[in-house]
Design a protein around this motif. Structure first.
Motif: not given
Length: 223
Positions: A2-7, A10-13
């Motif tokens: 994953a990219t940092v943005s995707e991580l 995901s944490s925000m979700r």
């Protein structure tokens, strides 16, 4: 991977800050990015969180005993001097051990002790006695996890770290946004972090030190 943005998304979700498919505002994304790198910096202070070691070498100039480093190591785990094709292990001492050396200007064929001041941003290592023989100082240090350069960076870490970062970042974000922390998320974050520590446990095993009577003493040093 994953990219940092995707991580971050995901944490925000995980904490319910955004819904599936929702995109963060740039300010929120950047704030979470800063928090992620701060968390990594914190992990770098914990040896058990780090996956590996880094080998550093310093060319020795006789009879110099003080060497400034380009950066501050997290921790020097072992050190030796290589001279004439042979390794000579150094005893790493703390500040008290260094101050117990009365004749700091002593010279000898080979150094026996090393002290690091761990100053920030650049540390200095001190050798005793000052070596008469040129060689190479070898240091094995804890290798830090590099901070991410951007939100578009690809996460390339050993197995288990990506999930550990995601759930532990979610914990930090929940506190930042005043979200109630789901006990299941808290437990999962703790388990992932614990798994990383356990995974690295074998890498942190240390060879038992030699018996006290086998350690070199300060006596018999050529001056």
């Amino acid at each position: 991977m994953a990219t940092v943005s995707e991580l971050i998304h995901s944490s925000m979700r995980l904490i319910g800050q955004i819904a599936s498919g929702e995109i963060l505002e740039s300010e929120e994304l950047n704030d979470a990015f800063v928090m992620l790198n701060q968390m990594i910096a914190s992990w770098n202070t914990e040896g058990a969180s780090l996956p590996g070691r880094a080998r550093q070498t310093v060319a020795l100039t006789t009879p110099t005993a003080i060497y400034a480093r380009a950066s501050r190591p997290i921790k020097i785990e072992s050190a030796s001097v290589n001279a004439g094709g042979l390794d000579h292990p150094l005893e790493i001492v703390d500040a008290l051990g260094w101050e117990q050396i009365t004749e700091k200007g002593a010279l000898a064929v080979m150094a026996r002790k090393l002290f690091c001041d761990y100053a920030y941003p650049a540390a200095t290592v001190y050798l005793w006695p000052a070596p008469r023989t040129s060689g190479t100082l070898e240091l094995w240090t804890f290798a830090p996890i590099a901070a991410f350069s951007s939100t578009g960076a690809i996460i390339d870490l050993p197995p288990g770290y990506e999930a550990g970062l995601k759930f532990n970042l979610a914990m930090n974000l929940a506190f930042e946004y005043g979200r109630t922390i789901d006990p299941a998320i808290a437990a999962t974050a703790q388990n992932f972090k614990g798994s990383l520590v356990q995974l690295n446990a074998s890498n942190h095993m240390r060879t038992p030190p030699p018996a006290p009577n086998a350690l070199p003493s300060q006596t018999g040093v050529a001056s």
